[in-house]
Design a protein around this motif. Structure first.
Motif: not given
Ligand SMILES: [Zn+2]
Length: 283
Positions: A226-252
């Motif tokens: 969490x950030x310096x105020x205790x809030x979550x970031x948003x980058x995990x919603x934009x990952x393309x492979x990290x922890x997306x095992x078994x999910x379809x690649x957005x490209x192919x």
């Protein structure tokens, strides 16, 4: 684990809040102290170094947070796995897994919470030795394809392992390395020294881009960050492979695969990411 974008987000949040503030007290849970500050550091020594000091600014190098002190020394904090540094009203209830707090003169504290207790605090006269062990950061001006080619040269190790080595490149961790390798079309297990010029050039660009995007999205909150105020970031919603095992690649559309490289869980697209052409053997 917080990587460069997460630590930079905390730095940007806290900098205006702590600069110019005087530290009035330091409290640390007794059982945590030897882990946090080193086995031989008594609490009195930390208190003597910090209490009464004014914070002159908050910097960052790699994943280290650097609090400048008015006596010229630096308070260096590293969050490691699950560390959190939170700016709170002194009257606020304790954080979950709170291990310590730095009490400021304006009715606020910096709360240190750390589930796994791998985080570290140091007060240093001179931070140069610490910096000498860190490679350039992908968002620095002196980072380039030329630098990366030099760092990879002759290396038998997997390209992912070299990118994770803070002495070679500072600030990248598991999330952003997997993402940068995907965007560069490079298989994480490729031998670093076997990568062609074009792949190295792409990696020089994507390592920088994924970090800048991570900062823009205020970090990735897969679990503990969490950030310096205790809030979550948003980058995990934009990952393309990290922890997306078994999910379809957005490209192919291929299924994202999981493997282990250098002891780290690694995610990649088997179609979009390739081994170097000349030497197709994995590291
Ligand atoms: Zn793909």
């Amino acid at each position: 684990m917080p990587e460069l974008p997460e630590v930079e987000t905390i730095r940007r949040d806290l900098e205006p809040l702590v600069s110019g503030r005087r530290i009035v007290a330091v409290e640390i849970d007794e059982a945590t102290l030897p882990l946090l500050a080193g086995a031989t550091t008594p609490i009195e020594m930390l208190r003597a170094s910090l209490a009464g000091r004014t914070i002159t600014g908050l910097g960052r190098r790699g994943k280290y947070l650097l609090f400048g002190l008015d006596d010229g020394r630096t308070f260096v904090a590293h969050l490691r796995m699950t560390g959190r540094l939170l700016w709170r009203d002194s009257e606020a209830p304790p954080e979950a897994y709170e291990r310590g707090r730095i009490v400021l003169d304006d009715g606020h504290d910096l709360r240190w919470s750390d589930l796994r207790k791998f985080g570290t605090w140091r007060v240093m006269d001179n931070v140069t030795p610490l910096f000498e062990k860190l490679g350039p950061e992908p968002i620095d001006d002196d980072y380039s394809a030329r630098y990366l080619r030099q760092a990879f040269k002759g290396r038998e190790a997997a390209v992912k392992s070299v990118l994770l080595d803070q002495e070679k490149v500072a600030g990248l961790g598991n999330i952003y390395v997997d993402e940068a390798l995907f965007e560069a079309g490079v298989r994480p297990e490729s031998r670093a020294g076997a990568l062609g010029d074009a792949a190295v050039k792409r990696l020089a660009v994507t390592t920088r881009e994924v970090l800048l995007r991570g900062i823009e999205h205020r970090g990735a909150s897969f679990r503990d960050y969490v950030d310096g105020q205790g809030n979550e970031g948003r980058q995990h919603m934009y990952v393309k492979v990290f922890r997306r095992t078994g999910k379809p690649c957005y490209t192919c559309g291929s299924e994202i695969q999981r493997t282990v490289v250098g002891g780290r869980a690694t995610h990649y697209c088997p179609r979009c990411q390739r081994f170097p052409r000349r030497r197709s053997k994995p590291a």
